[in-house]
Design an enzyme around this catalytic site. Sequence first.
Site, short mmCIF file in Angstrom:
data_model
loop_
_atom_site.label_atom_id
_atom_site.label_comp_id
_atom_site.label_asym_id
_atom_site.label_seq_id
_atom_site.Cartn_x
_atom_site.Cartn_y
_atom_site.Cartn_z
N GLU A 71 0.83 -1.21 0.00
CA GLU A 71 0.00 0.00 0.00
C GLU A 71 0.86 1.25 0.00
OE1 GLU A 71 -4.09 1.91 1.55
OE2 GLU A 71 -3.67 -0.20 1.87
N THR A 72 2.01 1.19 0.62
CA THR A 72 2.91 2.35 0.63
C THR A 72 3.39 2.69 -0.78
OG1 THR A 72 3.63 1.92 2.91
CG2 THR A 72 5.09 3.27 1.53
#
Length: 150
Positions: A71-72
Amino acid sequence: MVTPLNNGETMTSENDQLNPVLRAADEQLTERMGIEIIESGPDRVVATMPVQGNRQPYGLLHGGANAVLAETVGSVAAALHAGAGRIAVGLELSCTHHRAVTEGVVTAVATALHRGMTTATYDIKITDEQGRRTCSARLTCALRKQPPRR
């Protein structure tokens, strides 16, 4: 372009107005997880994360750590695509864990699948130090106008 977030260096990007937004990640989960972004752009983001400190009780890299890393990188790419005055927020994340990792560093590469006006979707490949795929992920972010700061 190189974008180390958690070592105090100044970030470079195509749009310097995004730097404060992305630099804020330094104060959050990315720092606790040891994630370091080593390349960033709206089409591709690369980051590394140590296995040590991110294991589950059996000594394996935690699946949730893979999700945080995925997700980063996807969110950073989406934020760079969104541009100044806009934000990217995760809408859907899917992770498939292929191989256990017990030590070393994993690397995530987010590659754009779709870059639209209201959504952006990224394919994320996470590999171990031997280049073996350990996790496949896909992230879709919603792109919105940045709300006023409180």
